[in-house]
Design a protein around this motif. Structure first.
Motif, PDB file in Angstrom:
ATOM      1  N   ALA A  18      21.164 -63.104   6.011  1.00  0.00           N
ATOM      2  CA  ALA A  18      19.916 -62.364   6.291  1.00  0.00           C
ATOM      3  C   ALA A  18      19.803 -62.110   7.795  1.00  0.00           C
ATOM      4  CB  ALA A  18      18.724 -63.167   5.782  1.00  0.00           C
ATOM      5  N   SER A  22      20.025 -58.437   9.879  1.00  0.00           N
ATOM      6  CA  SER A  22      18.859 -57.938  10.627  1.00  0.00           C
ATOM      7  C   SER A  22      19.292 -57.320  11.955  1.00  0.00           C
ATOM      8  CB  SER A  22      17.847 -59.065  10.869  1.00  0.00           C
ATOM      9  OG  SER A  22      18.369 -59.968  11.814  1.00  0.00           O
ATOM     10  N   GLU A  35      14.902 -52.365   2.826  1.00  0.00           N
ATOM     11  CA  GLU A  35      14.414 -53.754   2.651  1.00  0.00           C
ATOM     12  C   GLU A  35      15.586 -54.671   2.310  1.00  0.00           C
ATOM     13  OE1 GLU A  35      11.341 -54.387  -0.218  1.00  0.00           O
ATOM     14  OE2 GLU A  35       9.819 -53.410   1.022  1.00  0.00           O
ATOM     15  N   TRP A  37      16.014 -58.184   0.248  1.00  0.00           N
ATOM     16  CA  TRP A  37      15.293 -59.114  -0.624  1.00  0.00           C
ATOM     17  C   TRP A  37      15.971 -60.473  -0.578  1.00  0.00           C
ATOM     18  CZ3 TRP A  37      13.841 -56.253  -5.841  1.00  0.00           C
ATOM     19  CH2 TRP A  37      13.057 -55.133  -5.537  1.00  0.00           C
ATOM     20  N   LEU A  46      11.388 -69.133   2.504  1.00  0.00           N
ATOM     21  CA  LEU A  46      11.607 -67.678   2.474  1.00  0.00           C
ATOM     22  C   LEU A  46      10.524 -66.975   3.282  1.00  0.00           C
ATOM     23  CD1 LEU A  46      12.618 -66.980  -1.254  1.00  0.00           C
ATOM     24  CD2 LEU A  46      14.119 -67.196   0.726  1.00  0.00           C
ATOM     25  N   ASP A  47       9.272 -67.442   3.125  1.00  0.00           N
ATOM     26  CA  ASP A  47       8.164 -66.811   3.849  1.00  0.00           C
ATOM     27  C   ASP A  47       8.363 -66.935   5.356  1.00  0.00           C
ATOM     28  OD1 ASP A  47       6.919 -65.945   1.594  1.00  0.00           O
ATOM     29  OD2 ASP A  47       5.524 -67.629   1.455  1.00  0.00           O
ATOM     30  N   VAL A  50      11.072 -64.536   6.438  1.00  0.00           N
ATOM     31  CA  VAL A  50      10.556 -63.153   6.451  1.00  0.00           C
ATOM     32  C   VAL A  50       9.687 -62.937   7.693  1.00  0.00           C
ATOM     33  CG1 VAL A  50       8.959 -61.571   5.283  1.00  0.00           C
ATOM     34  CG2 VAL A  50      10.700 -62.774   3.961  1.00  0.00           C
ATOM     35  N   ASN A  51       8.846 -63.906   8.020  1.00  0.00           N
ATOM     36  CA  ASN A  51       8.010 -63.789   9.218  1.00  0.00           C
ATOM     37  C   ASN A  51       8.860 -63.698  10.477  1.00  0.00           C
ATOM     38  OD1 ASN A  51       5.527 -63.727   8.028  1.00  0.00           O
ATOM     39  ND2 ASN A  51       5.358 -65.958   7.914  1.00  0.00           N
ATOM     40  N   LYS A  55       8.472 -58.524   8.583  1.00  0.00           N
ATOM     41  CA  LYS A  55       7.897 -58.268   7.258  1.00  0.00           C
ATOM     42  C   LYS A  55       8.199 -56.862   6.742  1.00  0.00           C
ATOM     43  CE  LYS A  55       4.088 -61.510   7.274  1.00  0.00           C
ATOM     44  NZ  LYS A  55       2.712 -61.748   7.534  1.00  0.00           N
ATOM     45  N   PHE A  58      12.067 -57.284   5.343  1.00  0.00           N
ATOM     46  CA  PHE A  58      12.498 -58.420   4.510  1.00  0.00           C
ATOM     47  C   PHE A  58      11.408 -58.749   3.500  1.00  0.00           C
ATOM     48  CE2 PHE A  58      15.259 -58.613   8.092  1.00  0.00           C
ATOM     49  CZ  PHE A  58      16.454 -59.107   7.583  1.00  0.00           C
ATOM     50  N   ARG A  59      11.841 -59.126   2.298  1.00  0.00           N
ATOM     51  CA  ARG A  59      10.871 -59.475   1.265  1.00  0.00           C
ATOM     52  C   ARG A  59      11.311 -60.795   0.601  1.00  0.00           C
ATOM     53  NH1 ARG A  59       8.914 -55.842  -3.884  1.00  0.00           N
ATOM     54  NH2 ARG A  59       9.106 -54.154  -2.375  1.00  0.00           N
ATOM     55  N   ALA A  60      10.380 -61.724   0.525  1.00  0.00           N
ATOM     56  CA  ALA A  60      10.660 -62.997  -0.161  1.00  0.00           C
ATOM     57  C   ALA A  60      10.500 -62.787  -1.664  1.00  0.00           C
ATOM     58  CB  ALA A  60       9.699 -64.074   0.332  1.00  0.00           C
TER      59      ALA A  60
END
Ligand code: NAP
Length: 270
Positions: A18, A22, A35, A37, A46-47, A50-51, A55, A58-60
């Protein structure tokens, strides 16, 4: 919407995939992505990833890949969003160390279900969304799958028997699928790392302080070396990446040296 899907994204290799995706460096492999995932059970991890990564891109997607209902909810999400998937990375995996008879049915079941069944099931669910980008698509635009196997899959491993067997499955499945999907212009790259510094060893020994020991400790690599090499291999459409000199040697030996001899030396060296 063109997306990448990464399983096992809450930690170790999946998390590093991930991070690498990025950056612009590897965003072209199956991308650019609207996106990415991220799948794993740990919603909080995951949150925060993503933060940290953004956001917007990226999606959790919290998901227990050994749970049928959870896998179905991932399939339902794809069906409602109807994205194209340019890159699927199957990184989720685990194994329990120790003699076969010391392990419970639940433990062996978890490894087989996650490493074999979930990997093939996620691939089956995602594949209909992996369509090359239009008629003028070049080699570069091909959708790609990266499956994380292991050098443990080259040979039987006493003391890690179920795990090694599941990784033989991943190697065999990935190589066959790569040939089957050629006509669809989708490539499958099977990555075979040796020991790597992640949570894997801690999970496999059920010990938060566990590290690699014995001859394995001499071949430990890190995700910042392994993951860029894996993405480069996928970018070139390679069917297999055996990472590290020691693992390459083991791979060659597994093809030319009688298995009984290697098992004998393995036992002596552990
Ligand atoms: N590290 C090594 O030495 C090594 C060597 C060769 C191959 N490998 C392979 O590399 C891959 C990545 O492992 P790693 O080293 O990055 O280990 P890791 O840090 O333990 O990561 C494993 C990932 O799998 C996820 N996962 C575990 N059970 C899951 C489940 N039921 N449903 C969904 N996700 C699940 C974990 O997230 P949650 O816990 O949040 O669900 C985590 O994100 C695995 O396939 C492993 O077999 C590792």
């Amino acid at each position: 919407m063109n997306i990448a899907v990464i399983t096992g994204a809450s930690s170790g290799m999946g998390e590093e995939f991930a991070k690498q995706l990025s950056s612009d460096r590897f965003a072209h492999i199956g991308g650019p992505f609207d996106e990415i995932w991220l799948l794993a059970r740990s919603k909080d991890k995951l949150d925060s990833l993503v933060n940290a990564l953004g956001k917007d891109h990226f999606r959790a997607v919290p998901c227990d890949l050994t749970d049928k209902a959870s896998v179905e909810s991932f399939a339902a999400l794809l069906s409602s969003e109807k994205p194209t998937v340019g890159l699927l990375i199957n990184s989720a995996g685990m194994g329990k160390n120790g003699p076969f008879l010391s392990q419970s049915v639940e433990e062996t079941d978890q490894a087989v279900t996650l490493n074999c069944r979930a990997l093939s099931e996620v691939t089956r669910i995602v594949l209909p969304y992996m369509t090359p980008k239009g008629e003028n698509a070049t080699k570069k635009d091909r959708p790609r799958i990266i499956n994380i196997a292991s050098s443990a899959g080259f040979l039987p491993q006493p003391g890690f028997a179920i795990y090694a067997a599941t990784k033989s499955f991943v190697i065999s499945f990935s190589r066959a699928l790569n040939v089957e999907l050629k006509e669809k212009n989708i490539t499958v790259t099977c990555v075979c790392p040796g020991p790597c510094e992640t949570n894997f060893i801690k999970v496999s020994k059920s010990d938060p302080n566990a590290t690699f020991t014995g001859f394995k400790s001499k071949f430990v690599t890190t995700v910042d070396k392994l993951i860029p090499a894996s993405l480069r291999a996928a970018g070139k459409g390679k069917s297999m990446l055996v990472f590290g000199l020691g693992q390459k040697f083991l791979h060659l030996a597994s093809k030319i040296v009688p298995t009984n001899w290697i098992l004998f030396f393995e036992r002596k060296m552990v």
